[in-house]
Design a protein around this motif. Structure first.
Motif: not given
Length: 104
Positions: A74-88
Motif C-alpha cells: 500500500x502507499x503512505x497514508x495518514x493514520x486515520x485512513x488505515x483500517x482498524x487492523x493496520x492501526x492496531x
C-alpha cells in the motif's frame, strides 16, 4: 530578587533535562520503529514501513509527533485512513518500542 533568579535557573535546568530525556527516547524509538513494524507486517515477504517525525524539532513540546505507517503493498497514508487492523499493528509497534526503551 536573588531567589527569583535562582528559581529561574532551576526551572531552565529542569526544562533542559526534560528535553534531553524526551529526545533520547524519541530518537531510540524512531530508529527502531521501522524494523519492528516491518516484522509485524511481514507476510512471507517484505513488511511495511513506519516512521516517526517531530512537528517542531527545535521545541518538541510545542508540536506533536507524526506517526506514518505504510502497510505492505500500500502507499503512505495518514493514520486515520488505515483500517482498524493496520492501526492496531502500527500502535503495537510503537508500544513495543516505547516499552523496550523503558526496560532497565
Amino acid at each position: 530578587r536573588k531567589s527569583i533568579e535562582e528559581i529561574d535557573s532551576k526551572f531552565e535546568a529542569v526544562r533542559k533535562a526534560r528535553k534531553e530525556k524526551f529526545m533520547e527516547c524519541f530518537q531510540k524509538v524512531s530508529d527502531a520503529i521501522g524494523p519492528v513494524y516491518r516484522r509485524l507486517t511481514a507476510q512471507g515477504g517484505d513488511g511495511g514501513s513506519a516512521y516517526l517525525d517531530l512537528e517542531d524539532a527545535e521545541n518538541p513540546f510545542n508540536g506533536g509527533v507524526k506517526f506514518t505507517a505504510m502497510p505492505p503493498a500500500k502507499r503512505f497514508r495518514d493514520m486515520h485512513l488505515l483500517s482498524g487492523g493496520e492501526k492496531t499493528l502500527a500502535a503495537m509497534a510503537l508500544l513495543f518500542e516505547v516499552q523496550a526503551f523503558q526496560q532497565p
